[in-house]
Design a protein around this motif. Structure first.
Motif, PDB file in Angstrom:
ATOM      1  N   SER A 110       0.838  -1.211   0.000  1.00 36.19           N
ATOM      2  CA  SER A 110       0.000   0.000   0.000  1.00 36.19           C
ATOM      3  C   SER A 110       0.872   1.259   0.000  1.00 36.19           C
ATOM      4  O   SER A 110       0.526   2.266  -0.606  1.00 36.19           O
ATOM      5  CB  SER A 110      -0.948   0.016   1.194  1.00 36.19           C
ATOM      6  OG  SER A 110      -0.233   0.141   2.399  1.00 36.19           O
ATOM      7  N   VAL A 111       2.033   1.188   0.685  1.00 32.79           N
ATOM      8  CA  VAL A 111       2.951   2.329   0.679  1.00 32.79           C
ATOM      9  C   VAL A 111       3.534   2.510  -0.714  1.00 32.79           C
ATOM     10  O   VAL A 111       3.579   3.617  -1.250  1.00 32.79           O
ATOM     11  CB  VAL A 111       4.079   2.135   1.718  1.00 32.79           C
ATOM     12  CG1 VAL A 111       5.116   3.232   1.590  1.00 32.79           C
ATOM     13  CG2 VAL A 111       3.512   2.086   3.130  1.00 32.79           C
ATOM     14  N   LEU A 112       3.970   1.420  -1.338  1.00 38.12           N
ATOM     15  CA  LEU A 112       4.579   1.507  -2.670  1.00 38.12           C
ATOM     16  C   LEU A 112       3.576   1.935  -3.737  1.00 38.12           C
ATOM     17  O   LEU A 112       3.962   2.569  -4.713  1.00 38.12           O
ATOM     18  CB  LEU A 112       5.213   0.170  -3.043  1.00 38.12           C
ATOM     19  CG  LEU A 112       6.392  -0.264  -2.179  1.00 38.12           C
ATOM     20  CD1 LEU A 112       6.933  -1.613  -2.655  1.00 38.12           C
ATOM     21  CD2 LEU A 112       7.489   0.779  -2.170  1.00 38.12           C
ATOM     22  N   ASP A 113       2.311   1.606  -3.554  1.00 35.08           N
ATOM     23  CA  ASP A 113       1.289   2.021  -4.520  1.00 35.08           C
ATOM     24  C   ASP A 113       1.159   3.541  -4.586  1.00 35.08           C
ATOM     25  O   ASP A 113       0.739   4.082  -5.608  1.00 35.08           O
ATOM     26  CB  ASP A 113      -0.070   1.404  -4.173  1.00 35.08           C
ATOM     27  CG  ASP A 113      -0.135  -0.070  -4.507  1.00 35.08           C
ATOM     28  OD1 ASP A 113       0.704  -0.546  -5.307  1.00 35.08           O
ATOM     29  OD2 ASP A 113      -1.022  -0.759  -3.959  1.00 35.08           O
ATOM     30  N   SER A 114       1.508   4.229  -3.501  1.00 34.38           N
ATOM     31  CA  SER A 114       1.358   5.679  -3.500  1.00 34.38           C
ATOM     32  C   SER A 114       2.603   6.416  -3.998  1.00 34.38           C
ATOM     33  O   SER A 114       2.616   7.640  -4.063  1.00 34.38           O
ATOM     34  CB  SER A 114       0.971   6.166  -2.096  1.00 34.38           C
ATOM     35  OG  SER A 114       1.941   5.781  -1.160  1.00 34.38           O
ATOM     36  N   VAL A 115       3.651   5.674  -4.378  1.00 37.14           N
ATOM     37  CA  VAL A 115       4.869   6.292  -4.927  1.00 37.14           C
ATOM     38  C   VAL A 115       4.675   6.498  -6.428  1.00 37.14           C
ATOM     39  O   VAL A 115       4.430   5.551  -7.165  1.00 37.14           O
ATOM     40  CB  VAL A 115       6.113   5.403  -4.684  1.00 37.14           C
ATOM     41  CG1 VAL A 115       7.338   6.008  -5.356  1.00 37.14           C
ATOM     42  CG2 VAL A 115       6.344   5.196  -3.204  1.00 37.14           C
ATOM     43  N   VAL A 116       4.751   7.750  -6.866  1.00 39.00           N
ATOM     44  CA  VAL A 116       4.674   8.081  -8.287  1.00 39.00           C
ATOM     45  C   VAL A 116       5.725   9.152  -8.582  1.00 39.00           C
ATOM     46  O   VAL A 116       6.234   9.805  -7.671  1.00 39.00           O
ATOM     47  CB  VAL A 116       3.265   8.582  -8.708  1.00 39.00           C
ATOM     48  CG1 VAL A 116       2.233   7.480  -8.591  1.00 39.00           C
ATOM     49  CG2 VAL A 116       2.853   9.783  -7.902  1.00 39.00           C
ATOM     50  N   VAL A 117       6.032   9.333  -9.867  1.00 40.46           N
ATOM     51  CA  VAL A 117       6.990  10.372 -10.249  1.00 40.46           C
ATOM     52  C   VAL A 117       6.487  11.716  -9.755  1.00 40.46           C
ATOM     53  O   VAL A 117       5.334  12.077  -9.962  1.00 40.46           O
ATOM     54  CB  VAL A 117       7.188  10.400 -11.779  1.00 40.46           C
ATOM     55  CG1 VAL A 117       8.053  11.574 -12.191  1.00 40.46           C
ATOM     56  CG2 VAL A 117       7.796   9.096 -12.260  1.00 40.46           C
ATOM     57  N   GLY A 118       7.348  12.436  -9.074  1.00 39.50           N
ATOM     58  CA  GLY A 118       6.991  13.746  -8.558  1.00 39.50           C
ATOM     59  C   GLY A 118       6.300  13.717  -7.206  1.00 39.50           C
ATOM     60  O   GLY A 118       5.991  14.754  -6.640  1.00 39.50           O
ATOM     61  N   SER A 119       6.042  12.520  -6.690  1.00 43.93           N
ATOM     62  CA  SER A 119       5.375  12.404  -5.401  1.00 43.93           C
ATOM     63  C   SER A 119       5.982  11.256  -4.602  1.00 43.93           C
ATOM     64  O   SER A 119       5.399  10.179  -4.505  1.00 43.93           O
ATOM     65  CB  SER A 119       3.878  12.182  -5.601  1.00 43.93           C
ATOM     66  OG  SER A 119       3.224  12.101  -4.357  1.00 43.93           O
ATOM     67  N   PRO A 120       7.158  11.475  -4.013  1.00 40.30           N
ATOM     68  CA  PRO A 120       7.776  10.418  -3.219  1.00 40.30           C
ATOM     69  C   PRO A 120       7.035  10.214  -1.900  1.00 40.30           C
ATOM     70  O   PRO A 120       6.244  11.058  -1.476  1.00 40.30           O
ATOM     71  CB  PRO A 120       9.183  10.956  -2.958  1.00 40.30           C
ATOM     72  CG  PRO A 120       9.049  12.423  -3.030  1.00 40.30           C
ATOM     73  CD  PRO A 120       7.957  12.683  -4.037  1.00 40.30           C
ATOM     74  N   VAL A 121       7.301   9.096  -1.277  1.00 39.41           N
ATOM     75  CA  VAL A 121       6.759   8.827   0.048  1.00 39.41           C
ATOM     76  C   VAL A 121       7.899   9.032   1.039  1.00 39.41           C
ATOM     77  O   VAL A 121       8.989   8.470   0.873  1.00 39.41           O
ATOM     78  CB  VAL A 121       6.212   7.387   0.152  1.00 39.41           C
ATOM     79  CG1 VAL A 121       5.830   7.059   1.582  1.00 39.41           C
ATOM     80  CG2 VAL A 121       5.025   7.197  -0.771  1.00 39.41           C
TER      81      VAL A 121
END
Length: 87
Positions: free
Chosen positions: A15-26
């Motif tokens: 679930s944490v990795l699903d929210s990682v996108v280019v321009g939006s790190p966790v």
């Protein structure tokens, strides 16, 4: 808005990795303080390229400043120097 989660959330890492996108790190926190960042590989590669370009620009600026302060080396001297180094 930055995506900040406690490191303990990595127990459910998908679930944490699903929210990682280019321009939006966790950003992961440990004991309430920032500790780690998870970034997309494409973003990391772009960061590395930018860092290398910045390093190159700094070195070029140092060379330019050195040439202006100490004088430039004649092109024929540079060629001679590298020809002698080959041998």
């Amino acid at each position: 808005m930055p995506n900040i989660v406690p490191i303990s959330d990595l127990r459910n890492y998908s679930s944490v990795l699903d929210s990682v996108v280019v321009g939006s790190p966790v950003y992961l926190t440990k004991n309430g303080r920032g500790c780690y960042a998870i970034v997309d590989i494409a973003e990391q590669e772009e960061y590395e390229k930018t860092k290398a370009a910045l390093r190159l620009m700094c070195e070029l600026e140092k060379g330019k400043r050195s040439g202006e302060e100490k004088g430039y080396v004649d092109l024929s001297d540079v060629r001679r120097h590298f020809r002698e180094k080959k041998v």
